[in-house]
Design a protein around this motif. Structure first.
Motif, PDB file in Angstrom:
ATOM      1  N   SER A  49       0.847  -1.191   0.000  1.00  0.00           N
ATOM      2  CA  SER A  49       0.000   0.000   0.000  1.00  0.00           C
ATOM      3  C   SER A  49       0.881   1.238   0.000  1.00  0.00           C
ATOM      4  O   SER A  49       2.094   1.161   0.224  1.00  0.00           O
ATOM      5  CB  SER A  49      -0.911   0.010   1.229  1.00  0.00           C
ATOM      6  N   LEU A  50       0.266   2.381  -0.219  1.00  0.00           N
ATOM      7  CA  LEU A  50       1.000   3.632  -0.219  1.00  0.00           C
ATOM      8  C   LEU A  50       1.560   3.936   1.168  1.00  0.00           C
ATOM      9  O   LEU A  50       2.676   4.434   1.297  1.00  0.00           O
ATOM     10  CB  LEU A  50       0.092   4.776  -0.696  1.00  0.00           C
ATOM     11  N   THR A  51       0.829   3.607   2.210  1.00  0.00           N
ATOM     12  CA  THR A  51       1.311   3.877   3.570  1.00  0.00           C
ATOM     13  C   THR A  51       2.529   3.021   3.906  1.00  0.00           C
ATOM     14  O   THR A  51       3.432   3.490   4.587  1.00  0.00           O
ATOM     15  CB  THR A  51       0.205   3.650   4.616  1.00  0.00           C
ATOM     16  N   SER A  52       2.571   1.766   3.438  1.00  0.00           N
ATOM     17  CA  SER A  52       3.751   0.946   3.708  1.00  0.00           C
ATOM     18  C   SER A  52       4.964   1.472   2.959  1.00  0.00           C
ATOM     19  O   SER A  52       6.097   1.241   3.365  1.00  0.00           O
ATOM     20  CB  SER A  52       3.493  -0.518   3.355  1.00  0.00           C
ATOM     21  N   LEU A  54       5.356   4.887   2.420  1.00  0.00           N
ATOM     22  CA  LEU A  54       5.695   6.169   3.019  1.00  0.00           C
ATOM     23  C   LEU A  54       6.198   6.079   4.462  1.00  0.00           C
ATOM     24  O   LEU A  54       6.866   6.986   4.932  1.00  0.00           O
ATOM     25  CB  LEU A  54       4.492   7.110   2.959  1.00  0.00           C
ATOM     26  N   LYS A  55       5.887   5.001   5.195  1.00  0.00           N
ATOM     27  CA  LYS A  55       6.294   4.891   6.596  1.00  0.00           C
ATOM     28  C   LYS A  55       7.809   5.041   6.790  1.00  0.00           C
ATOM     29  O   LYS A  55       8.234   5.815   7.640  1.00  0.00           O
ATOM     30  CB  LYS A  55       5.809   3.573   7.191  1.00  0.00           C
ATOM     31  N   ILE A  58       8.781   8.791   6.193  1.00  0.00           N
ATOM     32  CA  ILE A  58       8.331   9.665   7.280  1.00  0.00           C
ATOM     33  C   ILE A  58       9.188   9.432   8.523  1.00  0.00           C
ATOM     34  O   ILE A  58       9.599  10.378   9.191  1.00  0.00           O
ATOM     35  CB  ILE A  58       6.835   9.432   7.578  1.00  0.00           C
ATOM     36  N   ARG A  59       9.479   8.176   8.832  1.00  0.00           N
ATOM     37  CA  ARG A  59      10.299   7.842   9.994  1.00  0.00           C
ATOM     38  C   ARG A  59      11.695   8.452   9.853  1.00  0.00           C
ATOM     39  O   ARG A  59      12.268   8.960  10.817  1.00  0.00           O
ATOM     40  CB  ARG A  59      10.399   6.329  10.140  1.00  0.00           C
TER      41      ARG A  59
END
Length: 94
Positions: A49-52, A54-55, A58-59
């Motif tokens: 997914s897009l969140t996996s 971007l994590k 971002i971190r």
């Protein structure tokens, strides 16, 4: 002639070295290079997914912002103004 070369830099195939040479047939009438060459490194990573995706990004940026400054960095930040210039005896009495 034309070629595309791809060399795997690791066994998983996520890190690759790519090189190519191509003939510019669409611009043969212009006075420019007849061939185009290129070399690059490609990284391939699959995400669900897009969140996996971007994590980690971002971190990384959060870690940069919240990193505590060392004592030498704090001292350097306090002493950012230039030191005053003192007059010598020869400058005082011309």
């Amino acid at each position: 002639g034309d070629f595309d070369l791809e060399y795997l830099l690791n066994r998983a195939g996520t890190l690759r070295l790519k090189a190519y040479n191509r003939y510019n047939d669409q611009n043969y009438y212009l006075r420019s290079a007849l061939t185009t060459q290129g070399v690059g490194i490609a990284i391939r990573k699959d995400f669900d997914s897009l969140t996996s995706f971007l994590k980690p990004v971002i971190r990384f940026f959060k870690k940069k912002k919240s990193a505590p400054a060392s004592d030498t960095d704090k001292k350097a930040a306090k002493n950012t103004s230039p030191a005053p210039i003192e007059e010598t005896e020869t400058e005082k009495n011309p």
